[in-house]
Each structure stands twice: as structure tokens, then as C-alpha cells.
Design a protein around this motif. Structure first.
Motif, PDB file in Angstrom:
ATOM      1  N   ASN A  13     -57.838 -16.853  19.812  1.00  0.00           N
ATOM      2  CA  ASN A  13     -57.767 -15.402  19.891  1.00  0.00           C
ATOM      3  C   ASN A  13     -59.113 -14.764  19.525  1.00  0.00           C
ATOM      4  O   ASN A  13     -59.569 -13.837  20.173  1.00  0.00           O
ATOM      5  CB  ASN A  13     -56.654 -14.891  18.950  1.00  0.00           C
ATOM      6  CG  ASN A  13     -56.343 -13.443  19.200  1.00  0.00           C
ATOM      7  OD1 ASN A  13     -56.031 -13.054  20.328  1.00  0.00           O
ATOM      8  ND2 ASN A  13     -56.479 -12.601  18.179  1.00  0.00           N
ATOM      9  N   LYS A  14     -59.751 -15.341  18.506  1.00  0.00           N
ATOM     10  CA  LYS A  14     -61.070 -14.813  18.101  1.00  0.00           C
ATOM     11  C   LYS A  14     -62.074 -14.989  19.235  1.00  0.00           C
ATOM     12  O   LYS A  14     -62.850 -14.080  19.542  1.00  0.00           O
ATOM     13  CB  LYS A  14     -61.567 -15.565  16.861  1.00  0.00           C
ATOM     14  CG  LYS A  14     -61.030 -14.975  15.567  1.00  0.00           C
ATOM     15  CD  LYS A  14     -61.699 -15.634  14.372  1.00  0.00           C
ATOM     16  CE  LYS A  14     -60.933 -15.286  13.108  1.00  0.00           C
ATOM     17  NZ  LYS A  14     -60.951 -16.389  12.142  1.00  0.00           N
ATOM     18  N   LEU A  15     -62.044 -16.169  19.862  1.00  0.00           N
ATOM     19  CA  LEU A  15     -62.971 -16.445  20.969  1.00  0.00           C
ATOM     20  C   LEU A  15     -62.791 -15.421  22.092  1.00  0.00           C
ATOM     21  O   LEU A  15     -63.758 -14.915  22.652  1.00  0.00           O
ATOM     22  CB  LEU A  15     -62.650 -17.817  21.555  1.00  0.00           C
ATOM     23  CG  LEU A  15     -63.491 -19.002  21.114  1.00  0.00           C
ATOM     24  CD1 LEU A  15     -62.959 -20.283  21.741  1.00  0.00           C
ATOM     25  CD2 LEU A  15     -64.945 -18.765  21.540  1.00  0.00           C
ATOM     26  N   ILE A  16     -61.513 -15.138  22.393  1.00  0.00           N
ATOM     27  CA  ILE A  16     -61.229 -14.246  23.523  1.00  0.00           C
ATOM     28  C   ILE A  16     -61.503 -12.786  23.183  1.00  0.00           C
ATOM     29  O   ILE A  16     -62.055 -12.052  23.995  1.00  0.00           O
ATOM     30  CB  ILE A  16     -59.784 -14.478  24.015  1.00  0.00           C
ATOM     31  CG1 ILE A  16     -59.748 -15.810  24.756  1.00  0.00           C
ATOM     32  CG2 ILE A  16     -59.284 -13.344  24.890  1.00  0.00           C
ATOM     33  CD1 ILE A  16     -58.457 -16.199  25.372  1.00  0.00           C
ATOM     34  N   GLU A  17     -61.120 -12.408  21.988  1.00  0.00           N
ATOM     35  CA  GLU A  17     -61.283 -10.993  21.622  1.00  0.00           C
ATOM     36  C   GLU A  17     -62.718 -10.678  21.176  1.00  0.00           C
ATOM     37  O   GLU A  17     -63.077  -9.514  21.025  1.00  0.00           O
ATOM     38  CB  GLU A  17     -60.281 -10.600  20.514  1.00  0.00           C
ATOM     39  CG  GLU A  17     -58.811 -10.707  20.935  1.00  0.00           C
ATOM     40  CD  GLU A  17     -58.454  -9.791  22.105  1.00  0.00           C
ATOM     41  OE1 GLU A  17     -59.013  -8.680  22.197  1.00  0.00           O
ATOM     42  OE2 GLU A  17     -57.652 -10.207  22.961  1.00  0.00           O
ATOM     43  N   GLY A  18     -63.511 -11.726  20.935  1.00  0.00           N
ATOM     44  CA  GLY A  18     -64.937 -11.564  20.622  1.00  0.00           C
ATOM     45  C   GLY A  18     -65.224 -11.155  19.201  1.00  0.00           C
ATOM     46  O   GLY A  18     -64.437 -10.664  18.456  1.00  0.00           O
ATOM     47  N   GLY A  31     -53.937 -10.381  13.279  1.00  0.00           N
ATOM     48  CA  GLY A  31     -54.016  -9.389  14.359  1.00  0.00           C
ATOM     49  C   GLY A  31     -53.422  -9.831  15.684  1.00  0.00           C
ATOM     50  O   GLY A  31     -53.723  -9.242  16.727  1.00  0.00           O
ATOM     51  N   ILE A  32     -52.589 -10.871  15.666  1.00  0.00           N
ATOM     52  CA  ILE A  32     -51.985 -11.332  16.937  1.00  0.00           C
ATOM     53  C   ILE A  32     -50.588 -10.718  17.066  1.00  0.00           C
ATOM     54  O   ILE A  32     -49.796 -10.752  16.116  1.00  0.00           O
ATOM     55  CB  ILE A  32     -51.940 -12.876  16.979  1.00  0.00           C
ATOM     56  CG1 ILE A  32     -53.381 -13.385  17.011  1.00  0.00           C
ATOM     57  CG2 ILE A  32     -51.141 -13.381  18.183  1.00  0.00           C
ATOM     58  CD1 ILE A  32     -53.547 -14.834  16.690  1.00  0.00           C
ATOM     59  N   GLN A  33     -50.322 -10.151  18.240  1.00  0.00           N
ATOM     60  CA  GLN A  33     -49.028  -9.466  18.447  1.00  0.00           C
ATOM     61  C   GLN A  33     -47.926 -10.497  18.699  1.00  0.00           C
ATOM     62  O   GLN A  33     -48.088 -11.395  19.532  1.00  0.00           O
ATOM     63  CB  GLN A  33     -49.155  -8.520  19.652  1.00  0.00           C
ATOM     64  CG  GLN A  33     -47.939  -7.634  19.822  1.00  0.00           C
ATOM     65  CD  GLN A  33     -48.006  -6.810  21.106  1.00  0.00           C
ATOM     66  OE1 GLN A  33     -49.079  -6.597  21.673  1.00  0.00           O
ATOM     67  NE2 GLN A  33     -46.846  -6.371  21.569  1.00  0.00           N
ATOM     68  N   THR A  34     -46.833 -10.362  17.974  1.00  0.00           N
ATOM     69  CA  THR A  34     -45.691 -11.280  18.150  1.00  0.00           C
ATOM     70  C   THR A  34     -44.466 -10.478  18.582  1.00  0.00           C
ATOM     71  O   THR A  34     -44.403  -9.269  18.345  1.00  0.00           O
ATOM     72  CB  THR A  34     -45.347 -11.994  16.820  1.00  0.00           C
ATOM     73  OG1 THR A  34     -44.962 -10.983  15.880  1.00  0.00           O
ATOM     74  CG2 THR A  34     -46.519 -12.777  16.268  1.00  0.00           C
ATOM     75  N   ILE A  35     -43.500 -11.144  19.202  1.00  0.00           N
ATOM     76  CA  ILE A  35     -42.247 -10.467  19.561  1.00  0.00           C
ATOM     77  C   ILE A  35     -41.316 -10.525  18.345  1.00  0.00           C
ATOM     78  O   ILE A  35     -41.010 -11.607  17.831  1.00  0.00           O
ATOM     79  CB  ILE A  35     -41.581 -11.149  20.785  1.00  0.00           C
ATOM     80  CG1 ILE A  35     -42.517 -11.114  22.000  1.00  0.00           C
ATOM     81  CG2 ILE A  35     -40.231 -10.498  21.103  1.00  0.00           C
ATOM     82  CD1 ILE A  35     -42.920  -9.733  22.501  1.00  0.00           C
TER      83      ILE A  35
END
Ligand SMILES: Cc1ncc(COP(=O)(O)O)c(C=O)c1O
Length: 386
Positions: free
Chosen positions: A381-386, A287-291
Motif C-alpha cells: 500500500n505504501k509503494l502504491i500510495e507513494g 490507513g487501509i480501508q476495510t469492509i
């Protein structure tokens, strides 16, 4: 504790030293000799008709703008449409020549958005400066069409694009980037795909401009010293001046490094692509957005791998705490005092520049390092997105 840096250049020391020893034995370290060799090899590699080896991409961009301005009789205050999402050199080059950088917005590839470019064209517009972000072509082919349609010159800042191959939609041929631009400028600075210490290549499509750039990069002198040293007879000291020019030419020590870098460029870029494929697959799965790379970009040099995150500073700090040191490419230039009056004129650029992170990408990364970066990015990312 791991220590995974954003960029670490890899040099083939023995091979470089062999070339440098040839220079030392010959007593020739300056302009000429190895610089001629790298220019010929670069033309062969890219298929571009002209190539002049210079001391940096920054100098090359300056010469590109100067030559186009002088030769086409542009006035001070005329405009070049450019991107706010770039390293400062790109737009400095416009200002060096008293022209006005007009920012157009970027698209999902972080390159100039053709629609935004067209909307910024005025009577004063003379050129477009396109940056191939991270090696990506974005919609470069559409920009080429727009420049043709509006009779604008196209300057390609290809600092990241050594080894980017693209499909030409007119011919369907796969070719190195640079065809279709009036001038293309590459960087061979230490952390680029073809690393030296500092150098670059300027490739004009027009032969007269190529001849001119050779003089202007050597203080306006119409005969280089190497050429003169090989002249037979008297009058070696005789030359003429065409302009004040600049001391921007490359030298044989840098060219020695570039010759070895070029030999390994495709191999190194393949490794970059392999790393990026892994980043792309694992991160998007989580689920992480990449360019993404544009579909025309058959082989991207993959100078950068960028992701888009929320709470960028916290994200970076958490990665740093795990021994990973990513970068940011770039701060939207309208944040800088110099461009304050244009602040916010390109909302996509402004918004995304707050969220970009460039992950470590270089030849010294092991597969294990890549897996570790992926694992940590997913955790953060998990930590930040909760
Ligand atoms: C997009 C872009 N343009 C220009 C430059 C300047 O290149 P050089 O260091 O060779 O002058 C860089 C270097 O980082 C860059 O990233």
C-alpha cells in the motif's frame, strides 16, 4: 518463498472417515441416513424450523425461486431485485425460472442498500434476493421490513453465512441468520466455513414448501428411497410423481463431512474472527480501508475479509510476488455479456468492485502467516500510495 493462498479447507479426516465408514458398513451412501442426521443437527444449531440437505447452494437457490414462483403464481418476466456484486449462481437462479433480475446497488457493507431496493420496486417485483457478503448481514433487518411492507418474498443467499448470528431488532434476541427470510440457502462447498466437497442446505420458513422441496430435489418423487427401504410390507416400489423435479438432493457421504464440519463450526469461526480482528486493527491503523461488519451482526461468520485499494491489479501482482495469493469477491455482474444492458446501473457496486481485494482467510493460517500478510499489505500500500 511463502505460499499463502486465499482459501485452504481444513478437514478432520479421522472423524469424517468414522462417519463415512458407518455409511459403507450400512451399505447406504445416498439420500437418507446421514442426510437426515445433518438436517436435524442444522435445525438445532440455527433454530430454523425446516432444513433440507442438497447437493449445492446453486441447486438450492434454483429450487427456492422455482417453488416461490410456482406456489405464488408468478409469471415469466416478473422481477426479483438482486445484487450485481455476487457469485454468478445467485442470479442464475432467477434466470433458470424465466424471471428478470433487477439490480439494486450495494452499500458500505457490500450488501443490498435498502434505499436502492425500494427505488427499484415495480408492479412486477415479486421478491428480493439478498446476499450476506462474506458473512455480513448488512442492513438485512431493513430489507426484511421492506419485504413485509411491499408483500415481497425474501430469498437469502447465505452461502457465506454458516455461523452468522444477528440481533433481531424486534425481539433483541441474538439468533442465527435465516429467521425473517422466506427461504435461506447455505453453501457447504469445499472452501466455505463448513466445508464438504459440494453440498448445501435449503431452509424454508413454510412447512409446505419444505415438504415440496424434498420432492423436487428428488425428481418429483413423493417418497425417498431411504424411507421406502425402511417401509415394512409390500408396496415399497410404489410412489407418485408431483413434478419433473431435479436430482438436487444431498447424499450421506457429503452429510458425513458436514456433520463433522458443523461440530467445529463455531470454533473455526472464532479463529476466523480472531484473524479478522488482527487484520482490521493493523490495516486500519495504517490507513487501509476495510469492509466493516454491520453492528446488528453480533457474530459474523467472517467468510471473507475485504479491503479497498487503488490500482488493484498492481496491488495483487505485488502481493503475489511475495507469495500471497488473495482473491476478488466479486466482479460487478454487469461486466458480463449476459447483463450488459444493466451495465453501470449500480454505480457503488461498479466502482467498488474494481477496488476490492479479499485477503487469505482459512484455518491453516498460522499467526505468523497473518502477521506476514499484514506486513506485506502495508508495504504494498505504501509503494502504491507513494
Ligand atoms: C454468494 C454465493 N452464492 C452462491 C454460491 C454457490 O454455492 P455452491 O458452490 O454451493 O453452489 C457461492 C459460492 O461460491 C457464493 O459465494
Amino acid at each position: 518463498m511463502k505460499n499463502i493462498q486465499l482459501f485452504v479447507p481444513k478437514f478432520r479426516n479421522d472423524e469424517i472417515l468414522e462417519h463415512i465408514n458407518m455409511c459403507l458398513d450400512k451399505g447406504w451412501t445416498g439420500l437418507g441416513f446421514k442426510t437426515v442426521e445433518i438436517e436435524n443437527e442444522w435445525k438445532k444449531y440455527t433454530g430454523l424450523p425446516h432444513a433440507h440437505f442438497i447437493n449445492s447452494n446453486t441447486s438450492g437457490l434454483h429450487l427456492a425461486v422455482k417453488i416461490l414462483k410456482d406456489s405464488n403464481k408468478w409469471n415469466d418476466g416478473d422481477e426479483i431485485i438482486t445484487t450485481p456484486l455476487t457469485f454468478v449462481s445467485s442470479n442464475h437462479a432467477i434466470l433458470y425460472e424465466n424471471l428478470n433480475p433487477v439490480f439494486a446497488d450495494v452499500d458500505e457493507y457490500l450488501c443490498l442498500d435498502p434505499k436502492s431496493v425500494e427505488s427499484k420496486i415495480t408492479k412486477k417485483t415479486k421478491a428480493v434476493l439478498f446476499v450476506g457478503m462474506g458473512g455480513n448481514t448488512g442492513e438485512l433487518h431493513k430489507i426484511i421490513e421492506i419485504c413485509k411492507k411491499h408483500k415481497l418474498k425474501l430469498i437469502l443467499d447465505a452461502a457465506h453465512m454458516a455461523g452468522t448470528f444477528t440481533k433481531n431488532p424486534l425481539t433483541n434476541n441474538v439468533e442465527h441468520v435465516g429467521h425473517g427470510a422466506d427461504v435461506t440457502v447455505f453453501s457447504f462447498q469445499a472452501v466455505k466455513n463448513l466445508p464438504t466437497a459440494d453440498s448445501g442446505m435449503i431452509c424454508f420458513s413454510n412447512e409446505d414448501y419444505d415438504l415440496l422441496v424434498r420432492k423436487l430435489s428428488w425428481l418429483g418423487i413423493d417418497k425417498d428411497t431411504y424411507q421406502r427401504s425402511n417401509d415394512k410390507g409390500n408396496y415399497k416400489w410404489e410412489y407418485d410423481l408431483v413434478d419433473t423435479g431435479f436430482k438436487y438432493h444431498g447424499n450421506s457421504i457429503m452429510a458425513s463431512m458436514a456433520l463433522v464440519g458443523l461440530k467445529y463450526l463455531d470454533k473455526d469461526n472464532n479463529r476466523r474472527r480472531e484473524i479478522c480482528e488482527k487484520y482490521e486493527k493493523e490495516l486500519t491503523k495504517n490507513g487501509i480501508q476495510t469492509i466493516k461488519t454491520h453492528e446488528d451482526c453480533v457474530l459474523s461468520s467472517r467468510h471473507l475479509f475485504q479491503i479497498v485499494v487503488n490500482e488493484r491489479n498492481k496491488f495483487m501482482e505485488l502481493l503475489n510476488s511475495k507469495g500471497i495469493y488473495p482473491g476478488v469477491h466479486y466482479r460487478d455482474n454487469t461486466h458480463y455479456k449476459m447483463y450488459k444492458k444493466s451495465y453501470g446501473s449500480c454505480p457503488n457496486s461498479l466502482n467498488i468492485s474494481e477496488k476490492l481485494i479479499t485477503l487469505p482467510l482459512h484455518m491453516n493460517l498460522s499467526d505468523e502467516d497473518v502477521d506476514y500478510v499484514i506486513e506485506q499489505v502495508i508495504n504494498v500500500n505504501k509503494l502504491i500510495e507513494g
